[in-house]
Design an enzyme around this catalytic site. Structure first.
Site, PDB file in Angstrom:
ATOM      1  N   SER A 197       0.801  -1.218   0.000  1.00  0.00           N
ATOM      2  CA  SER A 197       0.000   0.000   0.000  1.00  0.00           C
ATOM      3  C   SER A 197       0.837   1.273   0.000  1.00  0.00           C
ATOM      4  O   SER A 197       1.651   1.480  -0.887  1.00  0.00           O
ATOM      5  CB  SER A 197      -0.958  -0.048   1.173  1.00  0.00           C
ATOM      6  OG  SER A 197      -1.870   1.001   1.098  1.00  0.00           O
ATOM      7  N   HIS A 198       0.688   2.088   1.054  1.00  0.00           N
ATOM      8  CA  HIS A 198       1.361   3.393   1.086  1.00  0.00           C
ATOM      9  C   HIS A 198       2.803   3.288   1.581  1.00  0.00           C
ATOM     10  O   HIS A 198       3.514   4.286   1.613  1.00  0.00           O
ATOM     11  CB  HIS A 198       0.585   4.324   2.006  1.00  0.00           C
ATOM     12  CG  HIS A 198       0.460   3.777   3.389  1.00  0.00           C
ATOM     13  ND1 HIS A 198      -0.333   2.686   3.673  1.00  0.00           N
ATOM     14  CD2 HIS A 198       1.056   4.128   4.534  1.00  0.00           C
ATOM     15  CE1 HIS A 198      -0.215   2.401   4.951  1.00  0.00           C
ATOM     16  NE2 HIS A 198       0.618   3.265   5.508  1.00  0.00           N
TER      17      HIS A 198
ATOM     18  N   ASP B  28      -2.888   6.350  -3.363  1.00  0.00           N
ATOM     19  CA  ASP B  28      -1.694   5.721  -2.778  1.00  0.00           C
ATOM     20  C   ASP B  28      -1.146   4.585  -3.644  1.00  0.00           C
ATOM     21  O   ASP B  28      -1.589   4.374  -4.777  1.00  0.00           O
ATOM     22  CB  ASP B  28      -1.992   5.225  -1.358  1.00  0.00           C
ATOM     23  CG  ASP B  28      -2.887   3.999  -1.358  1.00  0.00           C
ATOM     24  OD1 ASP B  28      -3.703   3.859  -2.282  1.00  0.00           O
ATOM     25  OD2 ASP B  28      -2.763   3.169  -0.434  1.00  0.00           O
TER      26      ASP B  28
ATOM     27  N   ASP C  22      -1.453   1.301  -3.852  1.00  0.00           N
ATOM     28  CA  ASP C  22      -2.340   0.308  -4.462  1.00  0.00           C
ATOM     29  C   ASP C  22      -3.695   0.873  -4.867  1.00  0.00           C
ATOM     30  O   ASP C  22      -4.600   0.116  -5.211  1.00  0.00           O
ATOM     31  CB  ASP C  22      -2.510  -0.891  -3.526  1.00  0.00           C
ATOM     32  CG  ASP C  22      -3.113  -0.502  -2.187  1.00  0.00           C
ATOM     33  OD1 ASP C  22      -2.917   0.647  -1.760  1.00  0.00           O
ATOM     34  OD2 ASP C  22      -3.781  -1.355  -1.566  1.00  0.00           O
TER      35      ASP C  22
ATOM     36  N   ASP D 269      -6.131   2.459  -3.209  1.00  0.00           N
ATOM     37  CA  ASP D 269      -7.351   2.450  -2.406  1.00  0.00           C
ATOM     38  C   ASP D 269      -7.523   3.699  -1.541  1.00  0.00           C
ATOM     39  O   ASP D 269      -8.589   3.926  -0.996  1.00  0.00           O
ATOM     40  CB  ASP D 269      -7.468   1.162  -1.570  1.00  0.00           C
ATOM     41  CG  ASP D 269      -6.270   0.914  -0.676  1.00  0.00           C
ATOM     42  OD1 ASP D 269      -5.341   1.737  -0.671  1.00  0.00           O
ATOM     43  OD2 ASP D 269      -6.262  -0.130   0.021  1.00  0.00           O
ATOM     44  N   ARG D 270      -6.474   4.518  -1.418  1.00  0.00           N
ATOM     45  CA  ARG D 270      -6.612   5.743  -0.622  1.00  0.00           C
ATOM     46  C   ARG D 270      -6.837   6.957  -1.513  1.00  0.00           C
ATOM     47  O   ARG D 270      -6.493   6.935  -2.694  1.00  0.00           O
ATOM     48  CB  ARG D 270      -5.350   5.992   0.203  1.00  0.00           C
ATOM     49  CG  ARG D 270      -5.097   4.937   1.232  1.00  0.00           C
ATOM     50  CD  ARG D 270      -3.921   5.317   2.097  1.00  0.00           C
ATOM     51  NE  ARG D 270      -3.743   4.300   3.121  1.00  0.00           N
ATOM     52  CZ  ARG D 270      -3.193   4.503   4.299  1.00  0.00           C
ATOM     53  NH1 ARG D 270      -2.733   5.711   4.605  1.00  0.00           N
ATOM     54  NH2 ARG D 270      -3.091   3.536   5.171  1.00  0.00           N
TER      55      ARG D 270
ATOM     56  N   LYS E 159     -11.741  -0.079  -0.061  1.00  0.00           N
ATOM     57  CA  LYS E 159     -11.774   1.365  -0.213  1.00  0.00           C
ATOM     58  C   LYS E 159     -11.256   1.677  -1.608  1.00  0.00           C
ATOM     59  O   LYS E 159     -10.550   0.877  -2.206  1.00  0.00           O
ATOM     60  CB  LYS E 159     -10.981   2.058   0.880  1.00  0.00           C
ATOM     61  CG  LYS E 159      -9.525   1.644   1.026  1.00  0.00           C
ATOM     62  CD  LYS E 159      -8.934   2.337   2.254  1.00  0.00           C
ATOM     63  CE  LYS E 159      -7.456   2.088   2.407  1.00  0.00           C
ATOM     64  NZ  LYS E 159      -7.151   1.036   3.370  1.00  0.00           N
TER      65      LYS E 159
HETATM   66  C1  VG1 Z   1      -3.455   1.899   8.390  1.00  0.00           C
HETATM   67  C2  VG1 Z   1      -4.671   2.781   8.595  1.00  0.00           C
HETATM   68  C3  VG1 Z   1      -5.936   1.968   8.430  1.00  0.00           C
HETATM   69  C4  VG1 Z   1      -5.934   1.291   7.050  1.00  0.00           C
HETATM   70  C5  VG1 Z   1      -4.674   0.481   6.871  1.00  0.00           C
HETATM   71  C6  VG1 Z   1      -4.541  -0.103   5.490  1.00  0.00           C
HETATM   72  O1  VG1 Z   1      -3.444   0.879   9.372  1.00  0.00           O
HETATM   73  O2  VG1 Z   1      -4.635   3.403   9.860  1.00  0.00           O
HETATM   74  O3  VG1 Z   1      -7.055   2.807   8.590  1.00  0.00           O
HETATM   75  O4  VG1 Z   1      -7.052   0.458   6.925  1.00  0.00           O
HETATM   76  O5  VG1 Z   1      -3.516   1.303   7.098  1.00  0.00           O
HETATM   77  O6  VG1 Z   1      -4.553   0.898   4.516  1.00  0.00           O
HETATM   78  P1  VG1 Z   1      -2.558   0.943  10.692  1.00  0.00           P
HETATM   79  O7  VG1 Z   1      -2.813  -0.361  11.399  1.00  0.00           O
HETATM   80  O8  VG1 Z   1      -1.158   1.167  10.260  1.00  0.00           O
HETATM   81  O9  VG1 Z   1      -3.062   2.121  11.471  1.00  0.00           O
HETATM   82  V1  VG1 Z   1      -3.704   0.660   3.058  1.00  0.00           V
HETATM   83  O10 VG1 Z   1      -4.132   1.839   1.994  1.00  0.00           O
HETATM   84  O11 VG1 Z   1      -2.099   0.824   3.722  1.00  0.00           O
HETATM   85  O12 VG1 Z   1      -4.057  -0.894   2.644  1.00  0.00           O
HETATM   86 CO    CO Z   2      -3.564   1.361   0.150  1.00  0.00          CO
END
Ligand code: VG1
Ligand code: CO
Length: 543
Positions: free
Chosen positions: A113-114, A277, A279, A281-282, A376
């Site tokens: 992801s990010h 982001d 992947d 989804d953000r 998302k």
């Molecule tokens: C973070 C965010 C959470 C989100 C997750 C995955 O998790 O706070 O809201 O669902 O990333 O997003 P954490 O446990 O680090 O707080 V993504 O776009 O990184 O799949």
């Molecule tokens: Co993501």
């Protein structure tokens, strides 16, 4: 092509976090690390045998190698068909779309992801079930349990397949189709929104930019925003997915998308700008001289749901993750629809969406989405805003201010202390947990605590219980402080502090956020003894 049965021994650290298994690339490159996890998916997800699996990722370093391994293992484990995004590319929401549209038995998404990518960055793998959503906790737990006792994996002894051309292959007895990663998703977007109205908006003097941050949404945004909606070429910036995202954090927020934010500032500032982001989804939503917090964005979209063709008759309910501001609750309350508070992570929205109890949901972490898929969806949120702007023909800032005037404003900020010492962060949380019983009724800097708890959630659909989901401290005036540890990081621990205050007076709604929350920020620091346990004077990221 012979199936090889390779002896292996378990790893003790393959427990998926908030969103899949994430580790540094070097860990995934270690012998059998990826293979063990993938075998554990096949061993526990029996319906994949004889079924269809979707495979794709965000294009980061190691994506292609991992896909080749997964395809050979799928063939050796009796999967009958794999749909693979061309070039190994499939955004997270597009994977969800493809799983649902083609009624497959699930999908594997390769992404952290990010988190930054490249040889020294992070890699990740997540499994999505047949509803298109992230595997619920009982599934990730079963996969994790399997990783602890695994002694062999199955893999086909075969050559790599060509991922770049839209063709069909057979791999052993398995059928592989390389699919266009964009078209199914773009068609779904065209069904959700009023493309005609958006085309009208974009053909006038409206000026916008979309920053794909060199991550997966580039090809999707070009096709949808430039080709189908007619925005001028160049509207999509950083649109070519790179293995290391150009060296940046593909994280659309005020800290990591600074250049985009600058384009929206001042008299010459763009009317609208957005980013997504790694992947896809953000999302981050900006207007001229305004940043729309993700919590406000969810509330505003919910309040305006009927402008979207797919929700013309309104929505049954909304859900937000626990740390997300309560702005959506106020909308639900006034519209008379249901509102749910779930633990952090999109997997908790799946049951509510499947049951038709909610149509919109979101997280403060730049995640917004609807019942169109079970993830998302960054571009969905961007198109939703464009649709809203095309109908209302007002500036983003005016829409937001009018919303606050009607529903009140939830000032909101998240302070992250990244990469701190794990033992210190765990002690901080334990100490806080130990003090919860004494807090209610007490005054902290003149504000009375109404409740203090460690959030637990009982899923209203299947009754499953998730505990220890973060510490909530609520005050009598509606303000809130939430503490939790990240479940997506790969180094040390990350403490997240979420701060929220409610303001109904329009004259005071224009205050700067950090200023408005200053008192609460101090309380949070003192109460959790952040400096003592993390050795940090200040957060590393403020969003
Ligand atoms: C973070 C965010 C959470 C989100 C997750 C995955 O998790 O706070 O809201 O669902 O990333 O997003 P954490 O446990 O680090 O707080 V993504 O776009 O990184 O799949
Ligand atoms: Co993501």
């Amino acid at each position: 092509m012979p199936v090889q049965i390779v002896p292996t021994s378990p790893f003790d650290d393959q427990k998926p976090g908030t969103s899949g298994l994430r580790k540094q690339v070097s860990v995934f490159q270690g012998r059998n690390y990826l293979e063990n996890f993938v075998q554990s998916i096949f061993d526990t997800q029996q319906e994949l045998r004889g079924g269809t699996l979707v495979v794709g990722g965000d294009g980061r370093f190691y994506n292609r190698q991992a896909i080749q391994v997964i395809l050979r293992m799928a063939a050796a484990n009796g999967v009958s068909r794999c749909l693979v995004g061309q070039g190994g590319i499939l955004s997270t929401p597009a994977t969800s779309c493809v799983i649902r549209k083609h009624r497959t038995q699930g999908g594997i998404i390769l992404s952290a992801s990010h988190n930054p990518g490249g040889p020294n960055g992070d890699f990740g793998i997540k499994f999505n079930t047949a509803n298109g959503g992230p595997a619920p906790e009982k599934v990730t737990e079963a996969i994790f349990q399997r990783t602890r006792s695994l002694s062999e994996y199955r893999i086909l002894d075969s050559e790599d397949i060509e991922l770049d051309t839209l063709e069909c292959f057979t791999l052993g007895e398995m059928h592989v189709e390389i699919i266009d990663p964009v078209s199914d998703y773009a068609d779904l977007m065209a069904e959700q929104f009023d493309f005609e109205a958006i085309r009208g908006l974009l053909s006038g003097d409206f000026r916008m930019a979309f920053d794909a941050m060199h991550a997966v949404t580039g090809p999707y945004a070009r096709e949808i925003i430039e080709n189908r909606l007619g925005a001028p070429a160049g509207t999509v910036i950083n649109g070519v997915p790179l293995e290391d995202f150009g060296g940046g954090h593909p994280d659309p927020n005020l800290a990591h998308a600074k250049e985009l934010v600058a384009l929206t500032r001042g008299e010459q500032g763009l009317d609208f700008a957005a980013a997504s982001d790694g992947d896809g989804d953000r999302n981050m939503i900006l207007g001229q001289d305004i940043f729309v917090t993700p919590s406000d964005s969810l509330a505003i979209l919910a309040a305006n749901a009927t402008v979207f063709p797919a929700y013309r008759d309104g929505i049954p309910g909304v859900a937000r993750s626990m740390p997300t501001s309560q702005a959506a609750d106020r909308v639900a309350n006034i519209l008379g629809i249901e509102c749910f508070e779930t633990p952090t992570g999109w997997k908790f929205f799946g049951n509510l969406l499947d049951a038709g109890r909610i149509a919109f949901c979101g997280e403060e972490s730049f995640g917004t989405g609807s019942s169109h898929v079970r993830e998302k969806d960054g571009l969905w949120a961007v198109l939703a805003w464009l649709n809203l702007l095309a109908v209302r023909r007002e500036a983003v800032a005016d829409i937001v201010r009018a919303h606050w005037a009607r529903f009140g404003r939830n000032f909101y900020s998240r302070h992250d202390y990244e990469g701190v010492d794990k033992a210190g962060a765990t002690t901080l949380m334990n100490e806080l947990r130990g003090s919860l019983d004494d807090l209610p009724g007490h005054e902290l800097d003149g504000m009375r605590v109404a409740y203090a708890d460690d959030f637990a959630y009982t899923d209203p659909i299947d009754g499953s219980v998730s505990e220890n989901q973060g510490i909530r401290i609520g005050f009598e005036n509606g303000s809130r402080i939430v503490f939790r540890l990240s479940g997506t990081g790969t180094v040390g621990a990350t403490l997240r502090v979420y701060i929220e205050a409610f303001e109904t007076d329009p004259a005071r709604q224009q205050t700067d956020t950090q200023e408005a929350l200053g008192g609460l920020i101090d309380i949070a620091r003192k109460l959790a003894r952040i400096r003592e346990f993390t050795s940090r004077e200040a957060p590393s990221v403020i969003t």
